[in-house]
Design an enzyme around this catalytic site. Structure first.
Site, PDB file in Angstrom:
ATOM      1  N   ALA A   7      61.050  80.873 -78.410  1.00  0.00           N
ATOM      2  CA  ALA A   7      60.577  81.186 -79.756  1.00  0.00           C
ATOM      3  C   ALA A   7      60.602  79.936 -80.623  1.00  0.00           C
ATOM      4  O   ALA A   7      61.676  79.442 -80.987  1.00  0.00           O
ATOM      5  CB  ALA A   7      61.438  82.283 -80.370  1.00  0.00           C
ATOM      6  N   ASN A  11      54.755  79.320 -82.518  1.00  0.00           N
ATOM      7  CA  ASN A  11      54.418  80.263 -81.445  1.00  0.00           C
ATOM      8  C   ASN A  11      55.650  80.675 -80.654  1.00  0.00           C
ATOM      9  O   ASN A  11      56.642  79.942 -80.595  1.00  0.00           O
ATOM     10  CB  ASN A  11      53.408  79.639 -80.472  1.00  0.00           C
ATOM     11  CG  ASN A  11      52.058  79.392 -81.097  1.00  0.00           C
ATOM     12  OD1 ASN A  11      51.441  80.310 -81.630  1.00  0.00           O
ATOM     13  ND2 ASN A  11      51.593  78.154 -81.043  1.00  0.00           N
ATOM     14  N   ASP A 109      65.896  74.463 -78.404  1.00  0.00           N
ATOM     15  CA  ASP A 109      64.743  73.888 -77.704  1.00  0.00           C
ATOM     16  C   ASP A 109      65.062  72.524 -77.117  1.00  0.00           C
ATOM     17  O   ASP A 109      64.644  72.189 -76.001  1.00  0.00           O
ATOM     18  CB  ASP A 109      63.545  73.799 -78.647  1.00  0.00           C
ATOM     19  CG  ASP A 109      63.847  73.028 -79.936  1.00  0.00           C
ATOM     20  OD1 ASP A 109      65.036  72.901 -80.305  1.00  0.00           O
ATOM     21  OD2 ASP A 109      62.887  72.556 -80.583  1.00  0.00           O
ATOM     22  N   ARG A 110      65.846  71.734 -77.846  1.00  0.00           N
ATOM     23  CA  ARG A 110      66.199  70.393 -77.366  1.00  0.00           C
ATOM     24  C   ARG A 110      67.150  70.489 -76.170  1.00  0.00           C
ATOM     25  O   ARG A 110      67.050  69.710 -75.215  1.00  0.00           O
ATOM     26  CB  ARG A 110      66.824  69.586 -78.492  1.00  0.00           C
ATOM     27  CG  ARG A 110      65.898  69.417 -79.685  1.00  0.00           C
ATOM     28  CD  ARG A 110      66.556  68.682 -80.828  1.00  0.00           C
ATOM     29  NE  ARG A 110      66.569  67.235 -80.596  1.00  0.00           N
ATOM     30  CZ  ARG A 110      67.202  66.375 -81.382  1.00  0.00           C
ATOM     31  NH1 ARG A 110      67.899  66.798 -82.424  1.00  0.00           N
ATOM     32  NH2 ARG A 110      67.153  65.073 -81.115  1.00  0.00           N
TER      33      ARG A 110
END
Length: 257
Positions: A7, A11, A109-110
């Site tokens: 997520a 998007n 995300d990282r």
């Protein structure tokens, strides 16, 4: 069958993994006011369109950088699949050593990208994720996550110019043929795109200098605009569009199997 959910600010990317291969992936808009019912309708339709049975989903893992959608997203996943998803965050097994001053500050995300790059490439890496924000991360051959930097994304930069400069139009993100342009649209594209490419090249150069341990870092790009930038510079060694989904798959195996 494993459901992978990434997520992002713009998007939500969903992937289905089975028998050591991806069998489907989709991209839907991230909307903060969307209810769990609305998310349920979307994901069930996507599964049906691909002739996939929700009952075959045996595990779920979620990475999110958007806190305000997590309640709806988690409720949807519990309702549709009857199980508790793994959430990428503090306490999850990663297999890397996060050297941030406060590891809890590192975005999910990282972390996911760093895990994928470390496990797949087995060498020092610089990861560039071209998303709503563009992130640069460095990981050593031994799996030390050293940190990196965060920049406004390419679209944010272009939109800011349009919003703050009254006479400048919004433009498509296309690379012009020349830097010296003779109309306003191409001039904006030149400044935004070539300026951004220059930023990427300089940051990669400085990160390599700081990571210098005798082994040249491998530079991997991912995210929606990775190919656009990679086609214009030698600073990027490879575009890996599935890096984040690969990272989610690896993290699922580390924490559930």
């Amino acid at each position: 069958m494993i459901l992978l959910v990434d997520a992002g600010n713009t998007n939500i990317v969903l992937g289905v993994y089975k028998d050591k291969k991806y069998i489907a992936s989709w991209r839907i808009s991230t909307e903060g006011n969307k209810t769990s019912d609305e998310y349920s309708i979307q994901i069930m339709q996507l599964l049906n369109l691909n002739n996939l049975n929700p009952e075959d989903v045996k595990g779920i893992i979620v990475s999110s950088v958007v806190p305000n959608i997590m309640h709806s997203l988690e409720n949807m996943l519990r309702r549709c699949f009857g199980q508790e998803p793994i959430i990428v965050g503090p306490g999850i097994k990663t297999g890397i050593n996060i050297k941030y001053d406060n590891p809890k500050e590192v975005g999910a995300d990282r972390i996911v990208n760093a895990v994928a790059a470390f496990e797949i490439y087995k060498r020092p890496v610089i990861i560039i994720d071209f998303g709503t924000a563009t992130t640069f991360c460095s990981v050593t051959e031994n799996g030390d996550y050293l940190g990196g930097c965060i920049c406004p994304g390419l679209r944010i930069s272009a939109d800011a110019l349009f919003e703050k400069a009254a006479k400048l139009p919004r433009v498509e993100l296309e690379v012009p043929r020349k830097v010296i342009c003779k109309n306003t649209v191409s001039s904006i594209q030149s400044g935004v795109l070539f300026g951004y490419i220059g930023q990427v090249e300089y940051i990669v150069k400085k990160m390599k200098e700081e990571m210098n341990d005798g082994i040249e870092p491998y530079v991997i790009a991912t995210g929606g605009l990775a190919n656009l930038i990679a086609n214009e510079t030698d600073a990027i060694d490879k575009v890996d569009s599935d890096l984040t989904l690969e990272g989610l798959k690896i993290l699922y195996k580390k924490n559930r199997e």
